[in-house]
Design a protein around this motif. Structure first.
Motif, PDB file in Angstrom:
ATOM      1  N   CYS A   1       0.550  -1.217   0.011  1.00 45.24           N
ATOM      2  CA  CYS A   1      -0.013  -0.238   0.059  1.00 45.24           C
ATOM      3  C   CYS A   1       0.723   1.306  -0.037  1.00 45.24           C
ATOM      4  O   CYS A   1       2.146   1.246   0.369  1.00 45.24           O
ATOM      5  CB  CYS A   1      -0.993  -0.032   1.115  1.00 45.24           C
ATOM      6  SG  CYS A   1      -2.160  -1.239   1.371  1.00 45.24           S
ATOM      7  N   GLN A   2       0.128   2.252  -0.446  1.00 51.89           N
ATOM      8  CA  GLN A   2       0.903   3.703  -0.441  1.00 51.89           C
ATOM      9  C   GLN A   2       0.196   4.246   1.061  1.00 51.89           C
ATOM     10  O   GLN A   2      -0.950   4.269   1.242  1.00 51.89           O
ATOM     11  CB  GLN A   2       0.377   4.494  -1.416  1.00 51.89           C
ATOM     12  CG  GLN A   2       1.200   6.018  -1.305  1.00 51.89           C
ATOM     13  CD  GLN A   2       0.768   6.937  -2.438  1.00 51.89           C
ATOM     14  OE1 GLN A   2       0.134   6.430  -3.390  1.00 51.89           O
ATOM     15  NE2 GLN A   2       1.189   8.115  -2.630  1.00 51.89           N
TER      16      GLN A   2
ATOM     17  N   PRO B   1      -4.626   3.627   4.069  1.00 54.14           N
ATOM     18  CA  PRO B   1      -3.621   3.200   3.161  1.00 54.14           C
ATOM     19  C   PRO B   1      -4.416   2.868   1.731  1.00 54.14           C
ATOM     20  O   PRO B   1      -5.599   2.615   1.947  1.00 54.14           O
ATOM     21  CB  PRO B   1      -3.142   1.735   3.705  1.00 54.14           C
ATOM     22  CG  PRO B   1      -4.440   1.567   4.762  1.00 54.14           C
ATOM     23  CD  PRO B   1      -4.898   2.720   5.314  1.00 54.14           C
ATOM     24  N   VAL B   2      -3.541   2.949   0.756  1.00 54.19           N
ATOM     25  CA  VAL B   2      -4.134   2.749  -0.697  1.00 54.19           C
ATOM     26  C   VAL B   2      -3.417   1.701  -1.338  1.00 54.19           C
ATOM     27  O   VAL B   2      -2.115   1.816  -1.462  1.00 54.19           O
ATOM     28  CB  VAL B   2      -4.225   3.922  -1.392  1.00 54.19           C
ATOM     29  CG1 VAL B   2      -4.673   3.933  -3.098  1.00 54.19           C
ATOM     30  CG2 VAL B   2      -4.846   5.125  -0.832  1.00 54.19           C
ATOM     31  N   PHE B   3      -4.060   0.671  -1.770  1.00 58.59           N
ATOM     32  CA  PHE B   3      -3.305  -0.637  -2.294  1.00 58.59           C
ATOM     33  C   PHE B   3      -2.985  -0.185  -3.687  1.00 58.59           C
ATOM     34  O   PHE B   3      -3.464   0.420  -4.473  1.00 58.59           O
ATOM     35  CB  PHE B   3      -4.361  -1.869  -2.555  1.00 58.59           C
ATOM     36  CG  PHE B   3      -4.007  -3.027  -2.875  1.00 58.59           C
ATOM     37  CD1 PHE B   3      -3.403  -3.890  -1.922  1.00 58.59           C
ATOM     38  CD2 PHE B   3      -3.685  -3.472  -4.037  1.00 58.59           C
ATOM     39  CE1 PHE B   3      -2.484  -4.954  -2.275  1.00 58.59           C
ATOM     40  CE2 PHE B   3      -3.209  -4.652  -4.685  1.00 58.59           C
ATOM     41  CZ  PHE B   3      -2.477  -5.357  -3.716  1.00 58.59           C
TER      42      PHE B   3
ATOM     43  N   ASN C   1       5.915  -0.803  -4.111  1.00 57.00           N
ATOM     44  CA  ASN C   1       7.137  -0.510  -3.337  1.00 57.00           C
ATOM     45  C   ASN C   1       8.050  -1.317  -3.558  1.00 57.00           C
ATOM     46  O   ASN C   1       9.163  -0.831  -3.470  1.00 57.00           O
ATOM     47  CB  ASN C   1       6.325  -0.642  -1.886  1.00 57.00           C
ATOM     48  CG  ASN C   1       5.329   0.369  -1.582  1.00 57.00           C
ATOM     49  OD1 ASN C   1       5.567   1.786  -1.670  1.00 57.00           O
ATOM     50  ND2 ASN C   1       4.397  -0.097  -0.571  1.00 57.00           N
ATOM     51  N   PHE C   2       7.808  -2.498  -3.999  1.00 56.71           N
ATOM     52  CA  PHE C   2       9.124  -3.524  -3.889  1.00 56.71           C
ATOM     53  C   PHE C   2       9.902  -3.015  -5.308  1.00 56.71           C
ATOM     54  O   PHE C   2      10.995  -3.181  -5.234  1.00 56.71           O
ATOM     55  CB  PHE C   2       8.492  -4.945  -4.045  1.00 56.71           C
ATOM     56  CG  PHE C   2       8.058  -5.492  -2.837  1.00 56.71           C
ATOM     57  CD1 PHE C   2       8.643  -6.021  -1.810  1.00 56.71           C
ATOM     58  CD2 PHE C   2       6.751  -5.261  -2.732  1.00 56.71           C
ATOM     59  CE1 PHE C   2       8.286  -6.406  -0.767  1.00 56.71           C
ATOM     60  CE2 PHE C   2       6.044  -5.848  -1.504  1.00 56.71           C
ATOM     61  CZ  PHE C   2       6.763  -6.432  -0.438  1.00 56.71           C
ATOM     62  N   ALA C   3       9.107  -2.831  -6.403  1.00 57.46           N
ATOM     63  CA  ALA C   3       9.871  -2.196  -7.466  1.00 57.46           C
ATOM     64  C   ALA C   3      10.734  -1.005  -7.260  1.00 57.46           C
ATOM     65  O   ALA C   3      11.689  -0.832  -8.027  1.00 57.46           O
ATOM     66  CB  ALA C   3       8.846  -1.890  -8.915  1.00 57.46           C
ATOM     67  N   LYS C   4      10.236  -0.054  -6.610  1.00 58.73           N
ATOM     68  CA  LYS C   4      10.889   1.135  -6.041  1.00 58.73           C
ATOM     69  C   LYS C   4      12.229   0.877  -5.630  1.00 58.73           C
ATOM     70  O   LYS C   4      13.273   1.700  -5.650  1.00 58.73           O
ATOM     71  CB  LYS C   4      10.230   1.874  -5.050  1.00 58.73           C
ATOM     72  CG  LYS C   4      10.753   3.245  -4.696  1.00 58.73           C
ATOM     73  CD  LYS C   4       9.891   4.199  -3.707  1.00 58.73           C
ATOM     74  CE  LYS C   4      10.339   5.178  -3.303  1.00 58.73           C
ATOM     75  NZ  LYS C   4       9.739   5.941  -2.325  1.00 58.73           N
TER      76      LYS C   4
ATOM     77  N   TYR D   1       7.583   9.584   6.257  1.00 63.58           N
ATOM     78  CA  TYR D   1       6.376   9.103   6.196  1.00 63.58           C
ATOM     79  C   TYR D   1       6.054   8.210   5.066  1.00 63.58           C
ATOM     80  O   TYR D   1       4.813   8.134   4.623  1.00 63.58           O
ATOM     81  CB  TYR D   1       5.334  10.128   6.364  1.00 63.58           C
ATOM     82  CG  TYR D   1       5.425  11.013   7.864  1.00 63.58           C
ATOM     83  CD1 TYR D   1       4.908  10.288   8.940  1.00 63.58           C
ATOM     84  CD2 TYR D   1       6.315  11.892   7.799  1.00 63.58           C
ATOM     85  CE1 TYR D   1       5.189  11.016  10.046  1.00 63.58           C
ATOM     86  CE2 TYR D   1       6.299  12.740   9.249  1.00 63.58           C
ATOM     87  CZ  TYR D   1       5.649  12.371  10.309  1.00 63.58           C
ATOM     88  OH  TYR D   1       5.680  12.825  11.448  1.00 63.58           O
ATOM     89  N   ASN D   2       6.907   7.696   4.653  1.00 60.70           N
ATOM     90  CA  ASN D   2       6.722   6.613   3.488  1.00 60.70           C
ATOM     91  C   ASN D   2       6.519   5.047   4.234  1.00 60.70           C
ATOM     92  O   ASN D   2       7.525   4.082   4.212  1.00 60.70           O
ATOM     93  CB  ASN D   2       7.844   6.312   2.583  1.00 60.70           C
ATOM     94  CG  ASN D   2       7.932   7.547   1.986  1.00 60.70           C
ATOM     95  OD1 ASN D   2       7.059   8.224   1.362  1.00 60.70           O
ATOM     96  ND2 ASN D   2       9.202   8.114   1.418  1.00 60.70           N
ATOM     97  N   THR D   3       5.757   4.814   5.052  1.00 63.31           N
ATOM     98  CA  THR D   3       5.248   3.785   5.915  1.00 63.31           C
ATOM     99  C   THR D   3       5.284   2.462   5.134  1.00 63.31           C
ATOM    100  O   THR D   3       5.667   1.585   5.532  1.00 63.31           O
ATOM    101  CB  THR D   3       4.258   4.074   6.879  1.00 63.31           C
ATOM    102  OG1 THR D   3       4.399   5.296   7.511  1.00 63.31           O
ATOM    103  CG2 THR D   3       4.196   2.895   7.901  1.00 63.31           C
TER     104      THR D   3
END
Length: 308
Positions: A59-60, A67-69, A74-77, A272-274
């Motif tokens: 999620c973001q 949270p937004v799915f 996140n893993f690609a980042k 805050y990029n939890t």
């Protein structure tokens, strides 16, 4: 005369069977009751948070908003995050260098403390003390002052070198602190050394083996299970190191001491990029699992499990 009915007495009345519970079931029930606090705490404070973090990893999420799915974003980042890749290299370097040095030093001190005397207990407690307080904030602050430009180390050496400001030496300040916390491994080695029968050493001495040969032919093989245990535990601790870096260097200079856990913390609670931080946490779980699996896979090649 009519037929007389027999008078029932207490003695002639059939005894009522007393129900006796199954002792095995009673023991199981007692066991469940006594383990209930741990089970509840494990579920509420370990399993549930881990499940929530796994969801946040996809999620973001910035704590302040729902949270937004976003799937695997996140893993690609991580593939394009240069600081993230730097933190992985720094963490592996720290863990793979500090762990062997700590175990070697712990084994050396354990062999020195093997002989019992009046001060053995005092020495063992003294050497174990750094493992208790070594990870504290107070010790990290003191360590930072010791290695500062105007600190104790430079005064002793009579130089003016920026240990914490040089990319070549800053990581070694943290490694030395980690090696100093060898007490727990030392006590485990000491316990294992006491289990080795003295008759093996006596027989080797009769055969003319010197101290070095006795160590490599008797002590080391019989210590390999203990070495394996300490190696696994200390490697995991190395990958999860946080306090030393966060207090002493904050990842500086030029991210040369940016531990994985510190970067994950910064992403989660500073920027805050939890969601991204949660993804990093699960990648670290996979890394530790892979390293542990490799150690167990190679265990049969160097760990002696034949017993005494």
């Amino acid at each position: 005369m009519g037929n007389k009915q027999p008078v029932k007495t207490a003695a002639s009345a059939p005894a009522k069977k007393r129900k006796i519970g199954n002792p095995i079931n009673n023991e199981k029930t007692a066991g469940y009751i006594f383990t209930l606090p741990f089970t509840f705490g494990f579920l509420m404070f370990m399993v549930v948070p881990m499940a929530i973090s796994l969801y946040y990893a996809f999620c973001q999420y910035n704590i302040l908003q729902p949270p937004v799915f976003i799937g695997w974003d996140n893993f690609a980042k991580m593939a394009s995050d240069a600081i993230y890749q730097k933190s992985i290299g720094v963490t592996f370097y720290f863990a793979l260098v500090s762990t062997p040095l700590r175990l070697i030093f712990a084994l050396f001190v354990a062999m020195l403390l093997l002989e019992n005397n009046k001060l053995s207990g005092f020495y063992r407690a003294t050497y174990y003390l750094p493992s208790i307080i070594g990870g504290s904030v107070a010790v990290s602050v003191l360590w930072k002052r010791m290695w500062a430009t105007d600190g104790t180390i430079n005064r002793i050496l009579g130089i003016n070198f920026p240990w914490l400001g040089d990319t070549r030496t800053a990581i070694w300040v943290l490694i030395i602190l980690a090696v100093w916390q060898f007490g727990s491994s030392m006590l485990i080695f000491l316990s294992a050394l006491k289990q080795i029968p003295q008759s093996l050493y006596e027989a080797a001495m009769v055969d003319g083996a010197n101290g070095w040969k006795r160590f490599w032919k008797i002590t080391f093989p019989l210590l390999t299970p203990t070495i394996f245990f300490n190696l696994v535990m200390q490697l995991i601790n190395g990958f999860l190191a946080f306090t030393q870096c966060y207090i002493i260097t904050q990842g500086k200079p030029m991210y040369s001491t940016e531990f994985y856990t510190v970067y994950m913390y910064d992403q989660s609670f500073t920027y805050y990029n939890t969601g991204y931080g949660a993804a990093m946490a699960w990648v670290m779980v996979l890394i530790i699992s892979a390293v542990t699996a490799v150690l167990f896979a190679t265990k049969k090649f160097w760990v002696y499990d034949g017993g005494l």
